[in-house]
Design an enzyme around this catalytic site. Sequence first.
Site, mmCIF file in Angstrom:
data_model
loop_
_atom_site.group_PDB
_atom_site.id
_atom_site.type_symbol
_atom_site.label_atom_id
_atom_site.label_comp_id
_atom_site.label_asym_id
_atom_site.label_seq_id
_atom_site.Cartn_x
_atom_site.Cartn_y
_atom_site.Cartn_z
ATOM 1 C CB ILE A 41 -0.939 0.008 1.212
ATOM 2 C CG1 ILE A 41 -1.905 -1.176 1.158
ATOM 3 C CG2 ILE A 41 -1.730 1.308 1.279
ATOM 4 C CD1 ILE A 41 -2.752 -1.333 2.405
ATOM 5 C CG ASP A 93 14.412 -1.027 12.286
ATOM 6 O OD1 ASP A 93 13.202 -1.279 12.459
ATOM 7 O OD2 ASP A 93 15.317 -1.839 12.595
ATOM 8 C CG ASN A 123 1.639 2.088 4.829
ATOM 9 O OD1 ASN A 123 0.621 1.430 4.656
ATOM 10 N ND2 ASN A 123 2.819 1.733 4.288
ATOM 11 C CE1 TYR A 210 -0.451 -6.528 11.480
ATOM 12 C CE2 TYR A 210 -2.695 -7.337 11.666
ATOM 13 C CZ TYR A 210 -1.752 -6.568 11.014
ATOM 14 O OH TYR A 210 -2.117 -5.825 9.918
ATOM 15 C CE LYS A 214 -1.313 -2.907 11.453
ATOM 16 N NZ LYS A 214 -0.722 -1.771 10.726
ATOM 17 C CB THR A 250 1.071 -6.207 0.830
ATOM 18 O OG1 THR A 250 0.715 -6.529 2.189
ATOM 19 C CG2 THR A 250 -0.044 -5.365 0.205
#
Length: 344
Positions: A41, A93, A123, A210, A214, A250
């Site tokens: 993306i 990083d 992003n 994860y 988010k 991706t």
Amino acid sequence: MSVYSYWTQFFPPRNGASFTEDNLPDLTGKVFIVTGGSSGIGYELCRVLYAAGGKVYMLTRTKKNAEEAIDRIKDHYAGKDVKTGSIQFIPMDLADFRNVKAAAQQFLDSEGPDGKLDTLFNNAGTGGWKDAPKTPQGDEYHITANSVGHYLLTRLLTPILTRTAAKSPKDSVRVVWAASILVEMTSPIGGITKGFLEDPFSEKHAGVLYAQSKVGNWFLATEFSRHQSEAGPFGSGLVHIAGNPGSYNTNIWRHVKDLIKYYLVYPTLRHPVYGAYTYMWMSFSKDVTMEEAKAGNYATCDGRWHPGQRADLLLAIKGEEEGGTGRSQEFFEWCEERVKDYVS
């Protein structure tokens, strides 16, 4: 949550994006940062912003990948009747706070004393990674690379964002935060558990790690919007907005070991340019306002407001005095404590 909420994110309305590369306004004079811009993306977003005349900084980890991506973008428009902007690589990083601070300073040096920043696109990130290493500062990898690293970058760039906002139309300077459909599908009750904040290594499941990271981006967008003041460290006039850009093919899948899971999900994955269209709505739509940001409203794929998040997550973005749990505020303060040695 409803079946419709899941369905419309996996299968959004056809041709539903209100901002695409075909109708994006002229971005000459606008400055953008895209983290993780060398693939997926982020790559598509860099390409579209560059083609619209924007000045784009690609902040990503690997120099070779960034240089190859920039060459592909420039070759794509070579010889075409397109008034392109510029694109520049800065190494960063997100898992290393020292490196994040150096990248922010390199950007500020490049822009100079009269520089600006119209949108910061947070992003970049890692997918669920079983047995991920600790970060250079000894922190849990997922929450650092996806959330806390971006928190630090945003803190360091808040002064230039605020200066830009003071000279720009109301609500036009923004920080875009990447979330995921897994925020509502697999995050624990409350989004981020109290136990995780007390001991980030207590959670071992890569998928949960994860999802929590988010959720963290949604919490941070909401709290940054609420904590602004004229003289405070969190800036003023900046619209922070989080959302699920959608599901795409991706390299975020590179750490997924379960190939059955990948191929079950694969039919729902779209071309990543549609994720860039979502970010463009979050950055440019007049439907995105400070009021929406402070309310914790959450965007979803192709540029729409989410039809209705999980009740426990909505409670998490409310303070205890409002009848909520205050977990969003707690996570915001937790991040500030993590990076306090790097923001001065």
